[in-house]
Scaffold this active site. Structure first.
Site, PDB file in Angstrom:
ATOM      1  N   GLY A   6       9.217  -8.887  16.497  1.00 17.49           N
ATOM      2  CA  GLY A   6       8.446  -9.520  15.430  1.00 17.49           C
ATOM      3  C   GLY A   6       6.978  -9.207  15.591  1.00 17.49           C
ATOM      4  O   GLY A   6       6.550  -8.647  16.605  1.00 17.49           O
ATOM      5  N   GLY A   9       2.173 -12.906  17.288  1.00 14.88           N
ATOM      6  CA  GLY A   9       1.984 -14.278  16.837  1.00 14.88           C
ATOM      7  C   GLY A   9       3.185 -14.870  16.117  1.00 14.88           C
ATOM      8  O   GLY A   9       3.114 -16.009  15.642  1.00 14.88           O
ATOM      9  N   ALA A  10       4.294 -14.149  16.048  1.00 12.75           N
ATOM     10  CA  ALA A  10       5.476 -14.647  15.337  1.00 12.75           C
ATOM     11  C   ALA A  10       6.208 -15.728  16.128  1.00 12.75           C
ATOM     12  O   ALA A  10       6.916 -16.549  15.550  1.00 12.75           O
ATOM     13  CB  ALA A  10       6.436 -13.496  15.014  1.00 12.75           C
ATOM     14  N   GLY A  11       6.088 -15.725  17.452  1.00 12.15           N
ATOM     15  CA  GLY A  11       6.767 -16.716  18.280  1.00 12.15           C
ATOM     16  C   GLY A  11       7.825 -16.138  19.199  1.00 12.15           C
ATOM     17  O   GLY A  11       8.696 -16.863  19.688  1.00 12.15           O
ATOM     18  N   LYS A  12       7.754 -14.845  19.468  1.00  8.46           N
ATOM     19  CA  LYS A  12       8.766 -14.183  20.308  1.00  8.46           C
ATOM     20  C   LYS A  12       8.809 -14.756  21.714  1.00  8.46           C
ATOM     21  O   LYS A  12       9.875 -15.151  22.190  1.00  8.46           O
ATOM     22  CB  LYS A  12       8.488 -12.664  20.385  1.00  8.46           C
ATOM     23  N   SER A  13       7.688 -14.789  22.386  1.00 11.47           N
ATOM     24  CA  SER A  13       7.664 -15.275  23.771  1.00 11.47           C
ATOM     25  C   SER A  13       7.952 -16.764  23.852  1.00 11.47           C
ATOM     26  O   SER A  13       8.658 -17.219  24.755  1.00 11.47           O
ATOM     27  CB  SER A  13       6.317 -14.952  24.429  1.00 11.47           C
ATOM     28  N   SER A  80       7.906  -4.350  19.500  1.00 11.64           N
ATOM     29  CA  SER A  80       8.810  -3.218  19.255  1.00 11.64           C
ATOM     30  C   SER A  80       8.830  -2.873  17.766  1.00 11.64           C
ATOM     31  O   SER A  80       9.830  -3.108  17.091  1.00 11.64           O
ATOM     32  CB  SER A  80      10.212  -3.466  19.824  1.00 11.64           C
TER      33      SER A  80
END
Length: 174
Positions: A6, A9-13, A80
């Site tokens: 994503g 800032g999308a919230g992946k981590s 990615s």
């Protein structure tokens, strides 16, 4: 391998960390790879050009494959940005071992969040090849899991991942 992709800032981590905690509490052996820990060593020699991003993903995918072979559930939280890189990672594993998770936040939502101030720097020209500003992000075409993080909170997103893993019979129990 749970591959969270994503925009910045999308919230992946955040999602990966919550999922990992829940899996660990269920007795699963896990490991998280994300941009912060791999850029300190494994890929510290790489920049952010398209070629460097491809090599970054290749190295991460190869290391992740070894971890999967060792029996770990590996959570890979990376922008990615290119479909080809994610397809290459998928192709390293057996059918059903790669779960693509699209952590979806529009550019405007991700830019509003901007937890590290990177979008502001990119807009000022201080960061080159920044995903969504002057470098593309290719959204997944058919991810196994699609999380709309503009509508879902982090806890709901993590629970949705776990529910999907149960439906796919990758994990069991509550």
């Amino acid at each position: 391998m749970l591959w969270l992709t994503g925009r910045p800032g999308a919230g992946k981590s955040t999602t990966a960390n919550l999922v990992e905690k829940k899996l660990h509490a269920m007795g699963h052996h896990t490991y998280i790879l994300d941009g912060d820990n791999v850029r300190l060593g494994l890929t510290r020699d790489l920049g952010f050009t398209a070629a460097d991003r491809d090599e970054n993903i290749r190295r991460i995918a190869e290391v992740s494959k070894l971890m999967v072979d060792a029996g770990l559930i590996v959570l890979c939280a990376f922008i990615s940005p290119f479909r080809a890189g994610r397809r290459m990672a998928r192709d390293l594993l057996k059918q059903g071992e790669f779960i693509e998770i699209f952590v979806d936040a529009s550019l405007s939502v991700a830019e509003q969040r901007d937890p590290k101030g990177l979008y502001k720097k990119a807009r000022r020209g201080e960061i080159k090849d920044f995903t969504g500003i002057d470098s593309p992000y290719e959204e997944p075409e058919a991810p196994e899991i699609h999380l709309d993080t503009a509508a879902l909170g982090a806890e709901e997103s993590a629970n949705q991942v776990l529910a999907t893993l149960r439906r796919m019979e990758i994990i069991s129990g509550r």
